[in-house]
Structure formats: C-alpha cells, structure tokens
Write a protein that holds these residues in place. Structure first.
Motif, PDB file in Angstrom:
ATOM      1  N   PHE A  19      25.355  49.611  46.164  1.00 43.60           N
ATOM      2  CA  PHE A  19      25.685  50.513  47.264  1.00 43.60           C
ATOM      3  C   PHE A  19      26.468  49.710  48.298  1.00 43.60           C
ATOM      4  O   PHE A  19      25.932  48.819  48.947  1.00 43.60           O
ATOM      5  CB  PHE A  19      24.398  51.074  47.882  1.00 43.60           C
ATOM      6  CG  PHE A  19      24.640  52.026  49.034  1.00 43.60           C
ATOM      7  CD1 PHE A  19      25.541  53.062  48.917  1.00 43.60           C
ATOM      8  CD2 PHE A  19      23.957  51.872  50.227  1.00 43.60           C
ATOM      9  CE1 PHE A  19      25.760  53.945  49.960  1.00 43.60           C
ATOM     10  CE2 PHE A  19      24.160  52.748  51.283  1.00 43.60           C
ATOM     11  CZ  PHE A  19      25.062  53.789  51.157  1.00 43.60           C
ATOM     12  N   GLY A  20      27.737  49.993  48.414  1.00 37.94           N
ATOM     13  CA  GLY A  20      28.575  49.245  49.336  1.00 37.94           C
ATOM     14  C   GLY A  20      29.999  49.749  49.309  1.00 37.94           C
ATOM     15  O   GLY A  20      30.270  50.855  48.834  1.00 37.94           O
ATOM     16  N   TYR A  21      30.915  48.926  49.793  1.00 40.28           N
ATOM     17  CA  TYR A  21      32.308  49.351  49.877  1.00 40.28           C
ATOM     18  C   TYR A  21      33.224  48.133  49.806  1.00 40.28           C
ATOM     19  O   TYR A  21      32.809  46.995  50.025  1.00 40.28           O
ATOM     20  CB  TYR A  21      32.562  50.121  51.180  1.00 40.28           C
ATOM     21  CG  TYR A  21      32.177  49.380  52.432  1.00 40.28           C
ATOM     22  CD1 TYR A  21      33.105  48.576  53.101  1.00 40.28           C
ATOM     23  CD2 TYR A  21      30.891  49.463  52.951  1.00 40.28           C
ATOM     24  CE1 TYR A  21      32.759  47.896  54.254  1.00 40.28           C
ATOM     25  CE2 TYR A  21      30.533  48.780  54.111  1.00 40.28           C
ATOM     26  CZ  TYR A  21      31.471  48.000  54.752  1.00 40.28           C
ATOM     27  OH  TYR A  21      31.121  47.311  55.896  1.00 40.28           O
TER      28      TYR A  21
ATOM     29  N   ARG B 154      50.224  37.570  53.495  1.00 43.28           N
ATOM     30  CA  ARG B 154      51.205  36.767  52.752  1.00 43.28           C
ATOM     31  C   ARG B 154      51.713  37.507  51.524  1.00 43.28           C
ATOM     32  O   ARG B 154      51.811  36.948  50.425  1.00 43.28           O
ATOM     33  CB  ARG B 154      50.609  35.408  52.373  1.00 43.28           C
ATOM     34  CG  ARG B 154      50.227  34.555  53.584  1.00 43.28           C
ATOM     35  CD  ARG B 154      49.638  33.219  53.167  1.00 43.28           C
ATOM     36  NE  ARG B 154      49.267  32.433  54.342  1.00 43.28           N
ATOM     37  CZ  ARG B 154      48.691  31.231  54.275  1.00 43.28           C
ATOM     38  NH1 ARG B 154      48.421  30.699  53.080  1.00 43.28           N
ATOM     39  NH2 ARG B 154      48.374  30.587  55.382  1.00 43.28           N
ATOM     40  N   PHE B 155      51.991  38.787  51.717  1.00 38.90           N
ATOM     41  CA  PHE B 155      52.599  39.635  50.696  1.00 38.90           C
ATOM     42  C   PHE B 155      51.691  39.848  49.471  1.00 38.90           C
ATOM     43  O   PHE B 155      52.163  40.127  48.376  1.00 38.90           O
ATOM     44  CB  PHE B 155      53.945  39.060  50.233  1.00 38.90           C
ATOM     45  CG  PHE B 155      54.894  38.812  51.360  1.00 38.90           C
ATOM     46  CD1 PHE B 155      55.570  39.853  51.973  1.00 38.90           C
ATOM     47  CD2 PHE B 155      55.091  37.519  51.824  1.00 38.90           C
ATOM     48  CE1 PHE B 155      56.435  39.611  53.032  1.00 38.90           C
ATOM     49  CE2 PHE B 155      55.953  37.268  52.880  1.00 38.90           C
ATOM     50  CZ  PHE B 155      56.633  38.326  53.488  1.00 38.90           C
ATOM     51  N   ARG B 156      50.370  39.716  49.695  1.00 34.99           N
ATOM     52  CA  ARG B 156      49.423  39.945  48.608  1.00 34.99           C
ATOM     53  C   ARG B 156      48.216  40.709  49.143  1.00 34.99           C
ATOM     54  O   ARG B 156      47.806  40.535  50.297  1.00 34.99           O
ATOM     55  CB  ARG B 156      48.947  38.622  47.973  1.00 34.99           C
ATOM     56  CG  ARG B 156      50.043  37.847  47.274  1.00 34.99           C
ATOM     57  CD  ARG B 156      49.476  36.567  46.662  1.00 34.99           C
ATOM     58  NE  ARG B 156      48.553  36.846  45.583  1.00 34.99           N
ATOM     59  CZ  ARG B 156      48.899  37.026  44.315  1.00 34.99           C
ATOM     60  NH1 ARG B 156      50.179  36.943  43.973  1.00 34.99           N
ATOM     61  NH2 ARG B 156      48.005  37.262  43.398  1.00 34.99           N
ATOM     62  N   TYR B 157      47.655  41.559  48.284  1.00 35.50           N
ATOM     63  CA  TYR B 157      46.452  42.301  48.645  1.00 35.50           C
ATOM     64  C   TYR B 157      45.214  41.490  48.287  1.00 35.50           C
ATOM     65  O   TYR B 157      45.160  40.847  47.231  1.00 35.50           O
ATOM     66  CB  TYR B 157      46.412  43.645  47.907  1.00 35.50           C
ATOM     67  CG  TYR B 157      47.397  44.659  48.438  1.00 35.50           C
ATOM     68  CD1 TYR B 157      47.111  45.402  49.576  1.00 35.50           C
ATOM     69  CD2 TYR B 157      48.615  44.857  47.803  1.00 35.50           C
ATOM     70  CE1 TYR B 157      48.016  46.328  50.075  1.00 35.50           C
ATOM     71  CE2 TYR B 157      49.532  45.778  48.287  1.00 35.50           C
ATOM     72  CZ  TYR B 157      49.221  46.514  49.422  1.00 35.50           C
ATOM     73  OH  TYR B 157      50.115  47.426  49.917  1.00 35.50           O
ATOM     74  N   ARG B 158      44.227  41.527  49.189  1.00 34.69           N
ATOM     75  CA  ARG B 158      42.951  40.853  48.960  1.00 34.69           C
ATOM     76  C   ARG B 158      41.827  41.861  49.179  1.00 34.69           C
ATOM     77  O   ARG B 158      41.819  42.590  50.173  1.00 34.69           O
ATOM     78  CB  ARG B 158      42.787  39.667  49.919  1.00 34.69           C
ATOM     79  CG  ARG B 158      43.791  38.552  49.697  1.00 34.69           C
ATOM     80  CD  ARG B 158      43.503  37.792  48.402  1.00 34.69           C
ATOM     81  NE  ARG B 158      44.393  36.661  48.218  1.00 34.69           N
ATOM     82  CZ  ARG B 158      45.542  36.710  47.578  1.00 34.69           C
ATOM     83  NH1 ARG B 158      45.942  37.876  47.072  1.00 34.69           N
ATOM     84  NH2 ARG B 158      46.298  35.640  47.439  1.00 34.69           N
ATOM     85  N   SER B 159      40.887  41.898  48.249  1.00 34.95           N
ATOM     86  CA  SER B 159      39.776  42.846  48.337  1.00 34.95           C
ATOM     87  C   SER B 159      38.455  42.108  48.204  1.00 34.95           C
ATOM     88  O   SER B 159      38.337  41.172  47.401  1.00 34.95           O
ATOM     89  CB  SER B 159      39.877  43.903  47.234  1.00 34.95           C
ATOM     90  OG  SER B 159      41.092  44.614  47.311  1.00 34.95           O
ATOM     91  N   SER B 160      37.478  42.511  48.988  1.00 32.51           N
ATOM     92  CA  SER B 160      36.135  41.931  48.900  1.00 32.51           C
ATOM     93  C   SER B 160      35.111  43.048  49.028  1.00 32.51           C
ATOM     94  O   SER B 160      35.313  44.021  49.762  1.00 32.51           O
ATOM     95  CB  SER B 160      35.916  40.875  49.986  1.00 32.51           C
ATOM     96  OG  SER B 160      36.123  41.429  51.277  1.00 32.51           O
ATOM     97  N   PHE B 161      34.005  42.896  48.311  1.00 31.24           N
ATOM     98  CA  PHE B 161      32.957  43.911  48.292  1.00 31.24           C
ATOM     99  C   PHE B 161      31.877  43.562  49.307  1.00 31.24           C
ATOM    100  O   PHE B 161      31.426  42.421  49.390  1.00 31.24           O
ATOM    101  CB  PHE B 161      32.338  44.011  46.896  1.00 31.24           C
ATOM    102  CG  PHE B 161      31.272  45.065  46.778  1.00 31.24           C
ATOM    103  CD1 PHE B 161      31.609  46.400  46.660  1.00 31.24           C
ATOM    104  CD2 PHE B 161      29.931  44.725  46.794  1.00 31.24           C
ATOM    105  CE1 PHE B 161      30.632  47.386  46.548  1.00 31.24           C
ATOM    106  CE2 PHE B 161      28.946  45.683  46.695  1.00 31.24           C
ATOM    107  CZ  PHE B 161      29.294  47.021  46.568  1.00 31.24           C
TER     108      PHE B 161
END
Length: 262
Positions: free
Chosen positions: A49-51, A58-65
C-alpha cells in the motif's frame, strides 16, 4: 457473527472482493477504509500500500516507491518495489489504476528508423510483470491519459488519451481505436495537463476548471445509478500554499496534496 469477525474474514479477500463488500452498507464501507483494516489486509494477503514519486532530473525520469505503512508492519517479501524490472530505467509514468496497482509507462528513448518512437508499457510493479503494447497514433498534444481495469478475473483494461483525435486501447483486442472528440463548454477546461483521473465502476473522472481556484467535493450518491452529488466546498487549512494540488485519496477521509512551499 459480530462486525469485527466479519471484518477479519473480509480482510483475507482480494481488493476487488473488498470493493464489493463495501456496497453492503455504510458501516462496512467506512470500516474497510480505516487504516487498521488496511494494515490487517496487507499483512494477511502479502500486499503493498503506497505510491510512486516521480521526478525529472538531468533529462531522465526517476521513480521511487513510498510505503504508507510502518516498515515493521510491511508484509514480508514486498521490499524493493520499483520500476527497475522494466526494459528501460528511463520511463515516465503516464497513467495508473490505483485499485489494482497497474501502471502505464512510456519510454521516450526508443529510436526506430532514425525517429523517436516511444514504447508504451503496461506493468504491475508488485509482481514485476510487464507487456509492451502498440503505440497510439496521435498528431496533437495529449491533454490527459487514463487507465482503468475492467476486470481482474480474465484480466482486461482500457486506456484513453484525451487529444485530437481521441484514441483508446482495449487489452482484449490489443489495438487502439478512435473515439469521438471530447467537447467541453467554452469556459471549462482541464485543470492541469496530465492530471490523474479518479476511476469508479469502470468510469474515468477528470477535474475540470472554470477559471477559479476553489475545490468542490463530489461523492457517488448511488453506485448503481452512478450519479455524483455536490456535497460541500472543500476548505483545507494549515497549509502555507493555498494553491496546492490534490494528488491521491488513500482513504475516505485522507487526501495527499503537493505544493511549491518547503
């Protein structure tokens, strides 16, 4: 059988089945949104359960949960939720179905025949499953994108892109088709580009604006008639920035917002 025993039984069900139990009565609907029940459900079903938080640097996507429960309460085996299992680590989260944990990601670094042709990837981070789907053919800027799971048994989902022309994707046919263009009144427009819609009973609902900064609260009066009723104006106090953006509604009385203040 008392209510606590019933809730304990329901906590062993899948999220889809819990959504059906919420239609029984108001008490059951309210109790199944409480964090005590949610934590119980996560532990016994080994769920998360989260997002995801996504940034562009720097022209890049970064994703963290980000998990919404304490680490010591986290169900075993759910550490390391990320998008690193995808064929590219530079993907943008375009849309999602929060009830089923399904994401639509776009990889814009793909070049074919000297042209940039993005890959569209539908994935489920909890199980690290993904599938590349065909590209939509759009000539105009996409205003918003939505994804909704139609059914989890014999899995089926649909994707719609608000643009001209207006394409939608059906996983059953595994192809994009065209819908009639969306016509809004002259004084009404989408509140923010790529704003995530609210999905309910197979429908997608976007927030629109009429050149004002106020928020209204609407609820489903009857889930069978699918009618929305205006309840009251929303007035959130205690925030330094009054121009905040609602991001996510994790329960029936909690909203996650973002603003530019630090």
């Amino acid at each position: 059988m008392n209510e606590d025993t019933i809730l304990d039984i329901i906590s062993h069900c899948s999220s889809t089945e819990i959504a059906k139990f919420r239609l029984l009565n108001k008490a059951c609907n309210k109790r199944t949104y409480e964090f005590f029940f949610i934590n119980r459900h996560l532990r016994v079903t080994n769920s998360v359960f989260g997002y995801f938080i996504q940034s562009y640097k720097r022209f890049r996507y970064r994703s963290s949960f980000v998990s919404c429960i304490e680490e010591e309460e986290e169900a075993p085996g759910n550490n390391g939720i990320s998008l690193e299992f995808l064929p590219s680590r530079d993907v943008k989260i375009e849309a999602c179905d929060t009830h089923h944990g399904i994401l639509l990601c776009v990889d814009n670094d793909k070049f074919k025949g000297g042209r940039r042709i993005p890959d569209y990837i539908v994935c489920k981070p909890a199980t690290k499953q993904y599938r590349i789907i065909p590209n939509p053919k759009t000539r105009y800027f996409t205003i918003a994108t939505g994804l909704v799971v139609i059914r989890s048994n014999q899995f089926r989902y649909k994707i719609v892109k608000v643009s001209k022309p207006m394409p939608f994707f059906d996983s059953d046919s595994f192809a994009w088709k065209r819908l009639n263009n969306l016509e809004l009144p002259m004084d009404e427009f989408f509140w923010r580009s790529n704003y995530q819609p609210v999905s309910s009973y197979g429908f997608l609902h976007w927030l629109t604006s009429k050149s004002n900064k106020e928020y209204d609260l609407w609820v489903l009066e009857n889930s069978f008639e699918k009618s929305w009723v205006h309840v009251k104006d929303v007035n959130i106090t205690g925030l330094e920035d009054k121009y905040f953006n609602p991001l996510w509604f994790p329960s029936n009385n909690v909203v996650s917002v973002a603003s530019f203040c630090r």
